[in-house]
Design a protein around this motif. Structure first.
Motif, PDB file in Angstrom:
ATOM      1  N   VAL A  52      35.443  76.456  50.431  1.00  0.00           N
ATOM      2  CA  VAL A  52      36.508  75.501  50.746  1.00  0.00           C
ATOM      3  C   VAL A  52      37.610  76.148  51.580  1.00  0.00           C
ATOM      4  O   VAL A  52      37.977  75.641  52.649  1.00  0.00           O
ATOM      5  CB  VAL A  52      37.111  74.897  49.451  1.00  0.00           C
ATOM      6  N   TYR A  53      38.157  77.263  51.101  1.00  0.00           N
ATOM      7  CA  TYR A  53      39.273  77.898  51.820  1.00  0.00           C
ATOM      8  C   TYR A  53      38.853  78.413  53.207  1.00  0.00           C
ATOM      9  O   TYR A  53      39.566  78.182  54.190  1.00  0.00           O
ATOM     10  CB  TYR A  53      39.876  79.021  50.985  1.00  0.00           C
ATOM     11  N   PRO A  54      37.709  79.108  53.334  1.00  0.00           N
ATOM     12  CA  PRO A  54      37.279  79.524  54.677  1.00  0.00           C
ATOM     13  C   PRO A  54      37.048  78.343  55.618  1.00  0.00           C
ATOM     14  O   PRO A  54      37.388  78.416  56.802  1.00  0.00           O
ATOM     15  CB  PRO A  54      35.969  80.277  54.415  1.00  0.00           C
ATOM     16  N   PHE A  55      36.492  77.254  55.099  1.00  0.00           N
ATOM     17  CA  PHE A  55      36.275  76.061  55.917  1.00  0.00           C
ATOM     18  C   PHE A  55      37.611  75.485  56.382  1.00  0.00           C
ATOM     19  O   PHE A  55      37.769  75.115  57.554  1.00  0.00           O
ATOM     20  CB  PHE A  55      35.493  75.013  55.121  1.00  0.00           C
ATOM     21  N   VAL A  62      38.972  75.134  60.341  1.00  0.00           N
ATOM     22  CA  VAL A  62      39.470  73.895  60.944  1.00  0.00           C
ATOM     23  C   VAL A  62      40.870  74.103  61.496  1.00  0.00           C
ATOM     24  O   VAL A  62      41.186  73.670  62.617  1.00  0.00           O
ATOM     25  CB  VAL A  62      39.462  72.740  59.914  1.00  0.00           C
ATOM     26  N   SER A  63      41.736  74.776  60.727  1.00  0.00           N
ATOM     27  CA  SER A  63      43.104  75.042  61.172  1.00  0.00           C
ATOM     28  C   SER A  63      43.106  75.921  62.418  1.00  0.00           C
ATOM     29  O   SER A  63      43.880  75.690  63.361  1.00  0.00           O
ATOM     30  CB  SER A  63      43.891  75.725  60.042  1.00  0.00           C
ATOM     31  N   MET A  68      49.376  75.403  58.191  1.00  0.00           N
ATOM     32  CA  MET A  68      49.186  75.469  56.745  1.00  0.00           C
ATOM     33  C   MET A  68      48.923  74.089  56.158  1.00  0.00           C
ATOM     34  O   MET A  68      48.303  73.958  55.113  1.00  0.00           O
ATOM     35  CB  MET A  68      50.423  76.100  56.094  1.00  0.00           C
ATOM     36  N   PHE A  69      49.402  73.041  56.839  1.00  0.00           N
ATOM     37  CA  PHE A  69      49.193  71.684  56.339  1.00  0.00           C
ATOM     38  C   PHE A  69      47.706  71.356  56.254  1.00  0.00           C
ATOM     39  O   PHE A  69      47.244  70.769  55.270  1.00  0.00           O
ATOM     40  CB  PHE A  69      49.895  70.672  57.246  1.00  0.00           C
ATOM     41  N   THR A  70      46.947  71.732  57.283  1.00  0.00           N
ATOM     42  CA  THR A  70      45.514  71.438  57.310  1.00  0.00           C
ATOM     43  C   THR A  70      44.807  72.123  56.154  1.00  0.00           C
ATOM     44  O   THR A  70      43.967  71.525  55.478  1.00  0.00           O
ATOM     45  CB  THR A  70      44.898  71.887  58.643  1.00  0.00           C
ATOM     46  N   GLU A 108      54.220  81.105  60.544  1.00  0.00           N
ATOM     47  CA  GLU A 108      54.211  80.403  59.266  1.00  0.00           C
ATOM     48  C   GLU A 108      53.765  81.321  58.143  1.00  0.00           C
ATOM     49  O   GLU A 108      53.163  82.373  58.376  1.00  0.00           O
ATOM     50  CB  GLU A 108      53.286  79.180  59.340  1.00  0.00           C
ATOM     51  N   LYS A 109      54.072  80.880  56.922  1.00  0.00           N
ATOM     52  CA  LYS A 109      53.663  81.620  55.741  1.00  0.00           C
ATOM     53  C   LYS A 109      52.395  81.007  55.180  1.00  0.00           C
ATOM     54  O   LYS A 109      52.252  79.787  55.140  1.00  0.00           O
ATOM     55  CB  LYS A 109      54.756  81.568  54.666  1.00  0.00           C
ATOM     56  N   ASN A 110      51.476  81.857  54.729  1.00  0.00           N
ATOM     57  CA  ASN A 110      50.293  81.368  54.040  1.00  0.00           C
ATOM     58  C   ASN A 110      50.644  81.131  52.574  1.00  0.00           C
ATOM     59  O   ASN A 110      50.247  81.864  51.673  1.00  0.00           O
ATOM     60  CB  ASN A 110      49.139  82.363  54.153  1.00  0.00           C
ATOM     61  N   CYS A 111      51.427  80.093  52.378  1.00  0.00           N
ATOM     62  CA  CYS A 111      51.939  79.775  51.051  1.00  0.00           C
ATOM     63  C   CYS A 111      52.048  78.263  50.948  1.00  0.00           C
ATOM     64  O   CYS A 111      52.512  77.606  51.887  1.00  0.00           O
ATOM     65  CB  CYS A 111      53.299  80.433  50.839  1.00  0.00           C
ATOM     66  N   MET A 112      51.578  77.718  49.830  1.00  0.00           N
ATOM     67  CA  MET A 112      51.555  76.262  49.682  1.00  0.00           C
ATOM     68  C   MET A 112      52.953  75.653  49.690  1.00  0.00           C
ATOM     69  O   MET A 112      53.179  74.582  50.218  1.00  0.00           O
ATOM     70  CB  MET A 112      50.838  75.875  48.381  1.00  0.00           C
ATOM     71  N   ARG A 113      53.923  76.362  49.092  1.00  0.00           N
ATOM     72  CA  ARG A 113      55.299  75.861  49.031  1.00  0.00           C
ATOM     73  C   ARG A 113      56.243  76.969  49.461  1.00  0.00           C
ATOM     74  O   ARG A 113      56.396  77.967  48.758  1.00  0.00           O
ATOM     75  CB  ARG A 113      55.641  75.389  47.610  1.00  0.00           C
ATOM     76  N   THR A 114      56.874  76.808  50.601  1.00  0.00           N
ATOM     77  CA  THR A 114      57.719  77.865  51.147  1.00  0.00           C
ATOM     78  C   THR A 114      59.084  77.963  50.474  1.00  0.00           C
ATOM     79  O   THR A 114      59.840  78.883  50.762  1.00  0.00           O
ATOM     80  CB  THR A 114      57.942  77.626  52.653  1.00  0.00           C
ATOM     81  N   ASN A 115      59.426  77.019  49.577  1.00  0.00           N
ATOM     82  CA  ASN A 115      60.749  77.052  48.957  1.00  0.00           C
ATOM     83  C   ASN A 115      60.738  77.678  47.562  1.00  0.00           C
ATOM     84  O   ASN A 115      61.726  77.647  46.862  1.00  0.00           O
ATOM     85  CB  ASN A 115      61.335  75.637  48.881  1.00  0.00           C
ATOM     86  N   THR A 116      59.602  78.244  47.153  1.00  0.00           N
ATOM     87  CA  THR A 116      59.550  78.881  45.846  1.00  0.00           C
ATOM     88  C   THR A 116      59.905  80.358  45.973  1.00  0.00           C
ATOM     89  O   THR A 116      59.829  80.951  47.046  1.00  0.00           O
ATOM     90  CB  THR A 116      58.142  78.750  45.226  1.00  0.00           C
ATOM     91  N   SER A 117      60.281  80.972  44.851  1.00  0.00           N
ATOM     92  CA  SER A 117      60.663  82.388  44.865  1.00  0.00           C
ATOM     93  C   SER A 117      59.480  83.269  45.252  1.00  0.00           C
ATOM     94  O   SER A 117      59.651  84.302  45.910  1.00  0.00           O
ATOM     95  CB  SER A 117      61.203  82.797  43.490  1.00  0.00           C
ATOM     96  N   ASN A 118      58.271  82.887  44.833  1.00  0.00           N
ATOM     97  CA  ASN A 118      57.092  83.674  45.174  1.00  0.00           C
ATOM     98  C   ASN A 118      56.839  83.666  46.673  1.00  0.00           C
ATOM     99  O   ASN A 118      56.414  84.665  47.257  1.00  0.00           O
ATOM    100  CB  ASN A 118      55.856  83.133  44.444  1.00  0.00           C
TER     101      ASN A 118
END
Length: 264
Positions: free
Chosen positions: A127-130, A134-135, A1-3, A164-174
């Motif tokens: 952008v997202y597919p690219f 890469v990931s 997810m970092f990439t 892993e989660k496809n989520c930018m921040r894993t510590n949020t309620s969402n």
């Protein structure tokens, strides 16, 4: 997810720069846009990503663009947002007809709506597919290295790559409600093609069973490495958007058994 996050952040920089430099420090309103430098950065990133995408697609035999289904979804999302904004603009213009532009500026809303939807379309179709591609290739290369290092004498090597989660921040309620996407790879160590099926028993950090899944019957060429796919893997997604299966808790380890036969 970092990439994925890093690539999206790179492309967001010129857009944020453009917005930041277009707002007057004194009035807080839109000033004369300073677009040359942000546009130059965006074009450089775009050309660079096109070159990298072409190279990766050629080397790894992947499609250059995401598939038609994903592109259609992106168009529907952007189109629905544009229609909604335009509908609201028409309604507000009707009820506030003759209002000063400081209260409601229909032309500005049309422009903002068009730019916003174009930006969303650009990120969802390019952008997202690219970033995902890469990931995915990074995972493929790492899986190949792991498979080569193990040299366990097995006919088929099972490689657990990530949970892993496809989520930018894993510590949020969402993000807490998002499932973990587990990625496994299979490598055929034999000199002939084989049809392979694997059963995976996913375990958490305490070695407690999370889920038992069976892969699809997959055909692997001699020495080929492939993403392990199950009934949870979406055939409508591009290969770099797929995963093996999902669990509610992060998979920490696994047990596996496999069977194979000569490919027909």
């Amino acid at each position: 997810m970092f990439t994925i996050t890093f690539v999206i952040f790179l492309f967001f920089i010129p857009i944020a720069w453009f917005i930041w430099t277009s707002v007057s420090n004194k009035t807080g309103k839109i000033d004369k846009p300073k677009w040359k430098v942000p546009l130059a950065i965006l074009l450089a990133l775009l050309l660079g990503s096109i070159a990298v995408n072409y190279y990766l697609s050629d080397i790894y035999q992947l499609a250059f663009f995401q598939n038609g289904f994903e592109s259609t979804v992106a168009l529907i999302i952007a189109g629905a947002l544009l229609v909604m904004m335009l509908f609201v603009n028409v309604i507000v213009s009707f009820f506030f007809k003759g209002a000063p532009k400081s209260v409601h500026n229909p032309k500005a809303v049309w422009i903002v709506g068009g730019v916003l939807c174009t930006t969303i379309l650009f990120f969802t179709m390019w952008v997202y597919p690219f970033a995902e591609k890469v990931s995915y290739i990074q995972k493929v290369e790492k899986a190949l290295d792991v498979a080569e290092q193990r040299q366990d004498g097995e006919e088929i090597t099972v490689v657990f790559m990530s949970s892993e989660k496809n989520c930018m921040r894993t510590n949020t309620s969402n993000c807490r409600s998002v499932s973990y996407k587990n990625t496994f790879f299979l490598k055929n160590n034999l000199d002939v093609p084989k049809e392979v099926q694997v059963q995976i028993r996913a375990l958490d950090v305490n070695e407690k069973e999370l889920e038992v899944v069976e892969s699809d019957i997959m055909t692997l060429a001699a020495g080929e490495l492939k993403l392990l796919e199950t009934e949870e893997s979406s055939d409508e997604s591009s290969i770099w958007s797929r995963h093996s299966f999902e669990t509610d808790v992060r998979t920490h380890s696994y047990e596996s058994i496999y069977r194979y036969r000569d490919a027909e």
